[in-house]
Write a protein that holds these residues in place. Sequence first.
Motif, PDB file in Angstrom:
ATOM      1  N   MET A   1       0.835  -1.169   0.000  1.00 11.17           N
ATOM      2  CA  MET A   1       0.000   0.000   0.000  1.00 11.17           C
ATOM      3  C   MET A   1       0.892   1.248   0.000  1.00 11.17           C
ATOM      4  O   MET A   1       1.181   1.761  -1.027  1.00 11.17           O
ATOM      5  N   TRP A   2       1.352   1.716   1.160  1.00  2.00           N
ATOM      6  CA  TRP A   2       2.233   2.877   1.199  1.00  2.00           C
ATOM      7  C   TRP A   2       2.985   2.902   2.509  1.00  2.00           C
ATOM      8  O   TRP A   2       2.675   2.184   3.440  1.00  2.00           O
ATOM      9  N   ARG A   3       4.000   3.772   2.586  1.00  2.09           N
ATOM     10  CA  ARG A   3       4.740   3.975   3.827  1.00  2.09           C
ATOM     11  C   ARG A   3       4.428   5.355   4.354  1.00  2.09           C
ATOM     12  O   ARG A   3       4.200   6.290   3.596  1.00  2.09           O
ATOM     13  N   ASP A   4       4.418   5.492   5.668  1.00  2.81           N
ATOM     14  CA  ASP A   4       4.259   6.776   6.324  1.00  2.81           C
ATOM     15  C   ASP A   4       5.568   7.155   6.980  1.00  2.81           C
ATOM     16  O   ASP A   4       6.328   6.291   7.416  1.00  2.81           O
ATOM     17  N   PHE A   5       5.830   8.458   7.048  1.00  5.55           N
ATOM     18  CA  PHE A   5       6.989   8.972   7.762  1.00  5.55           C
ATOM     19  C   PHE A   5       6.480   9.786   8.933  1.00  5.55           C
ATOM     20  O   PHE A   5       5.615  10.644   8.774  1.00  5.55           O
ATOM     21  N   ILE A   6       7.008   9.503  10.108  1.00  2.00           N
ATOM     22  CA  ILE A   6       6.627  10.241  11.310  1.00  2.00           C
ATOM     23  C   ILE A   6       7.705  11.280  11.566  1.00  2.00           C
ATOM     24  O   ILE A   6       8.873  10.946  11.760  1.00  2.00           O
ATOM     25  N   LEU A   7       7.312  12.551  11.559  1.00  3.66           N
ATOM     26  CA  LEU A   7       8.250  13.645  11.753  1.00  3.66           C
ATOM     27  C   LEU A   7       8.485  13.897  13.238  1.00  3.66           C
ATOM     28  O   LEU A   7       7.713  13.455  14.093  1.00  3.66           O
ATOM     29  N   ASP A   8       9.556  14.616  13.548  1.00  2.00           N
ATOM     30  CA  ASP A   8       9.901  14.904  14.939  1.00  2.00           C
ATOM     31  C   ASP A   8       8.777  15.634  15.679  1.00  2.00           C
ATOM     32  O   ASP A   8       8.612  15.471  16.883  1.00  2.00           O
ATOM     33  N   ASP A   9       7.995  16.430  14.952  1.00  2.00           N
ATOM     34  CA  ASP A   9       6.916  17.181  15.606  1.00  2.00           C
ATOM     35  C   ASP A   9       5.629  16.366  15.743  1.00  2.00           C
ATOM     36  O   ASP A   9       4.615  16.868  16.183  1.00  2.00           O
ATOM     37  N   GLY A  10       5.676  15.076  15.347  1.00  2.34           N
ATOM     38  CA  GLY A  10       4.527  14.192  15.523  1.00  2.34           C
ATOM     39  C   GLY A  10       3.632  14.058  14.307  1.00  2.34           C
ATOM     40  O   GLY A  10       2.749  13.207  14.282  1.00  2.34           O
TER      41      GLY A  10
END
Length: 82
Positions: A1-10
């Motif tokens: 499906m897809w990948r998500d990226f979690i940023l430092d700010d949430g």
Amino acid sequence: MWRDFILDDGRVIAEHRVLGCPERPVWRNADEVSQDEREVWEERLASMAAGGIDPRDREQAFWAELNQYLAYIYLKVQSNRA
């Protein structure tokens, strides 16, 4: 499906929204997802739950796995309505 990226700010950013992403992810038809793939998703989610991952902690891989599984369910429901 897809990948998500979690940023430092949430914030959670889908891979296709990241600048410099080489190509858009291919959305598969829900009927192309095998029973084996679904079982692997379910096993990973069950393993994370058994491991004590806090589902409220959005920085865990749990959210990426859950989003992928939910996207499959949504597409499956949509294809059944058509």
